[in-house]
Design an enzyme around this catalytic site. Sequence first.
Site, PDB file in Angstrom:
ATOM      1  CD1 TRP A   1      -9.827   1.601 -19.569  1.00  0.00           C
ATOM      2  CD2 TRP A   1      -8.429  -0.102 -19.946  1.00  0.00           C
ATOM      3  NE1 TRP A   1      -8.753   1.729 -18.717  1.00  0.00           N
ATOM      4  CE2 TRP A   1      -7.884   0.695 -18.928  1.00  0.00           C
ATOM      5  CE3 TRP A   1      -7.733  -1.247 -20.358  1.00  0.00           C
ATOM      6  CZ2 TRP A   1      -6.663   0.404 -18.307  1.00  0.00           C
ATOM      7  CZ3 TRP A   1      -6.526  -1.530 -19.736  1.00  0.00           C
ATOM      8  CH2 TRP A   1      -5.991  -0.719 -18.728  1.00  0.00           C
TER       9      TRP A   1
ATOM     10  CE1 TYR B   1     -12.927   1.299 -18.336  1.00  0.00           C
ATOM     11  CE2 TYR B   1     -14.000   0.269 -20.200  1.00  0.00           C
ATOM     12  CZ  TYR B   1     -13.355   0.164 -18.983  1.00  0.00           C
ATOM     13  OH  TYR B   1     -13.144  -1.078 -18.435  1.00  0.00           O
TER      14      TYR B   1
ATOM     15  CB  ALA C   1      -0.413  -9.034 -20.684  1.00  0.00           C
TER      16      ALA C   1
HETATM   17  N1  NAP Z   1     -12.892  -4.135 -15.107  1.00  0.00           N
HETATM   18  C1  NAP Z   1     -11.742  -3.530 -15.203  1.00  0.00           C
HETATM   19  O1  NAP Z   1     -11.231  -2.962 -14.239  1.00  0.00           O
HETATM   20  C2  NAP Z   1     -11.045  -3.495 -16.537  1.00  0.00           C
HETATM   21  C3  NAP Z   1      -9.727  -3.016 -16.648  1.00  0.00           C
HETATM   22  C4  NAP Z   1      -9.139  -3.036 -17.911  1.00  0.00           C
HETATM   23  C5  NAP Z   1      -9.815  -3.506 -19.011  1.00  0.00           C
HETATM   24  N2  NAP Z   1     -11.126  -3.937 -18.870  1.00  0.00           N
HETATM   25  C6  NAP Z   1     -11.919  -4.420 -20.018  1.00  0.00           C
HETATM   26  O2  NAP Z   1     -11.147  -5.327 -20.802  1.00  0.00           O
HETATM   27  C7  NAP Z   1     -11.059  -4.841 -22.137  1.00  0.00           C
HETATM   28  C8  NAP Z   1      -9.810  -5.306 -22.776  1.00  0.00           C
HETATM   29  O3  NAP Z   1      -8.658  -4.791 -22.095  1.00  0.00           O
HETATM   30  P1  NAP Z   1      -7.334  -4.545 -22.916  1.00  0.00           P
HETATM   31  O4  NAP Z   1      -7.591  -3.578 -24.019  1.00  0.00           O
HETATM   32  O5  NAP Z   1      -6.240  -4.258 -21.954  1.00  0.00           O
HETATM   33  O6  NAP Z   1      -7.140  -6.025 -23.548  1.00  0.00           O
HETATM   34  P2  NAP Z   1      -6.009  -6.762 -24.360  1.00  0.00           P
HETATM   35  O7  NAP Z   1      -6.770  -7.530 -25.393  1.00  0.00           O
HETATM   36  O8  NAP Z   1      -5.122  -7.505 -23.412  1.00  0.00           O
HETATM   37  O9  NAP Z   1      -5.116  -5.602 -25.059  1.00  0.00           O
HETATM   38  C9  NAP Z   1      -5.608  -4.934 -26.181  1.00  0.00           C
HETATM   39  C10 NAP Z   1      -4.534  -4.101 -26.858  1.00  0.00           C
HETATM   40  O10 NAP Z   1      -3.442  -4.916 -27.301  1.00  0.00           O
HETATM   41  C11 NAP Z   1      -3.041  -4.508 -28.626  1.00  0.00           C
HETATM   42  N3  NAP Z   1      -3.345  -5.620 -29.551  1.00  0.00           N
HETATM   43  C12 NAP Z   1      -4.503  -6.339 -29.591  1.00  0.00           C
HETATM   44  N4  NAP Z   1      -4.427  -7.310 -30.519  1.00  0.00           N
HETATM   45  C13 NAP Z   1      -3.225  -7.201 -31.092  1.00  0.00           C
HETATM   46  C14 NAP Z   1      -2.576  -7.935 -32.107  1.00  0.00           C
HETATM   47  N5  NAP Z   1      -3.171  -8.971 -32.704  1.00  0.00           N
HETATM   48  N6  NAP Z   1      -1.312  -7.566 -32.468  1.00  0.00           N
HETATM   49  C15 NAP Z   1      -0.717  -6.529 -31.851  1.00  0.00           C
HETATM   50  N7  NAP Z   1      -1.263  -5.796 -30.877  1.00  0.00           N
HETATM   51  C16 NAP Z   1      -2.517  -6.136 -30.475  1.00  0.00           C
HETATM   52  C17 NAP Z   1      -3.844  -3.254 -28.946  1.00  0.00           C
HETATM   53  O11 NAP Z   1      -3.149  -2.097 -28.468  1.00  0.00           O
HETATM   54  P3  NAP Z   1      -2.148  -1.201 -29.389  1.00  0.00           P
HETATM   55  O12 NAP Z   1      -2.447  -1.502 -30.833  1.00  0.00           O
HETATM   56  O13 NAP Z   1      -2.469   0.192 -28.975  1.00  0.00           O
HETATM   57  O14 NAP Z   1      -0.778  -1.611 -28.959  1.00  0.00           O
HETATM   58  C18 NAP Z   1      -5.088  -3.443 -28.109  1.00  0.00           C
HETATM   59  O15 NAP Z   1      -5.769  -2.245 -27.812  1.00  0.00           O
HETATM   60  C19 NAP Z   1     -11.220  -3.319 -21.982  1.00  0.00           C
HETATM   61  O16 NAP Z   1     -11.595  -2.677 -23.152  1.00  0.00           O
HETATM   62  C20 NAP Z   1     -12.314  -3.272 -20.935  1.00  0.00           C
HETATM   63  O17 NAP Z   1     -13.564  -3.535 -21.530  1.00  0.00           O
HETATM   64  C21 NAP Z   1     -11.722  -3.944 -17.656  1.00  0.00           C
END
Ligand code: NAP
Length: 334
Positions: free
Chosen positions: A21, A54, A208
């Site tokens: 996403w 997406y 988050a």
């Molecule tokens: N069902 C639903 O309605 C729904 C809604 C939302 C998401 N989802 C699913 O959940 C998945 C994950 O959501 P999410 O991307 O919000 O999850 P998340 O793991 O909470 O956030 C991921 C983002 O955080 C940053 N990040 C990740 N690891 C890091 C690290 N070690 N150090 C620094 N920054 C870091 C990156 O963004 P930056 O580098 O750009 O800052 C990354 O894209 C989506 O891809 C989708 O498959 C489902």
Amino acid sequence: MNFRHLGSSGLMVSEISYGNWLTHGSQVEETAALACVRAALDEGITTFDTADVYAGTRAEEVLGRALQGQRREGLEIFTKVYWPTGPGPNDRGLSRKHILESINGSLRRLKTDYVDLYQAHRYDFETPLEETMQAFADVVRQGKALYIGVSEWTAEQIRAGVTLAKQLGFQLVSSQPQYSMLWRVIEAKVVPTSQELGVGQIVWSPIAQGVLTGKYKPGQKPPEGSRATDEKGGSRFIQRFMTDDVLTRVQQLKPVADGVGLSLAQFAVAWVLQNPNVSSAIIGASRPEQVKENVKAAGVKLSPEVMRRIDEILGPVVERDPEKTKLSTPEKRP
Ligand SMILES: NC(=O)c1ccc[n+]([C@@H]2O[C@H](COP(=O)([O-])OP(=O)(O)OC[C@H]3O[C@@H](n4cnc5c(N)ncnc54)[C@H](OP(=O)(O)O)[C@@H]3O)[C@@H](O)[C@H]2O)c1
């Protein structure tokens, strides 16, 4: 990597899964997207989550290309249906027409004959639940999806869906809600009902959206290139967590994470995995190093004392109101 059952089904999923996403086909270039999937595979992730909506369907195409050449039996591919994928009134929702058409588009873009899990991305108040469930039953019978799941459904909606699925002879095995140290709205109702019904949680945004990594500091501009600066969409969704109170408390978690030898991101992913009803935590990433860092949360056990310290530090900024599940679903289709 550790594996867990998806709810009470026989399907095993990697306890950390990878989702695309906001990243694939949008925030990040194709090379970065491919590198993130490569890193996920190298780290033992077998479960991949996407959705038809997406990046206006481009995310499924990117994931399809990224997984080309992999042994299909070694992967669990999840996608979803509900949000608009075209301009017409039938390009959205959970009608029989849209479900049976959208699965075909998803399979074509993902370059696969079936998905392991097909999920209702939200509840559709404009379609009788019987119609939706019959369409899912037919998708399963056609062999285009092996299991059915839902996303951001309330406990009552999950119960009604599971009851119909049983009558129609297919398995509704999962719920995909937002869940993190900061957003615990599923704990009061969705989790107990799901446990009773054999439904597992595949939780999204476990860190988050980056806030729980501690990289956003109170009173400072977000780092360049981070999701909070992503004009293509990401910056909109992360806003609810970008308050000084939340960001200050997240900084205070750092010594506790250090104490157990984890980075804040690993600590946050490990936290959601302590809940036994969670089958998998879906992590997002804009860079492969993030995948490599975050997967180290697999298999980590946090002590009751550490869990209590987290609650003390976060205190009132934790959202627990079960009514908030309803807010993510529009009464009318978008
Ligand atoms: N069902 C639903 O309605 C729904 C809604 C939302 C998401 N989802 C699913 O959940 C998945 C994950 O959501 P999410 O991307 O919000 O999850 P998340 O793991 O909470 O956030 C991921 C983002 O955080 C940053 N990040 C990740 N690891 C890091 C690290 N070690 N150090 C620094 N920054 C870091 C990156 O963004 P930056 O580098 O750009 O800052 C990354 O894209 C989506 O891809 C989708 O498959 C489902």
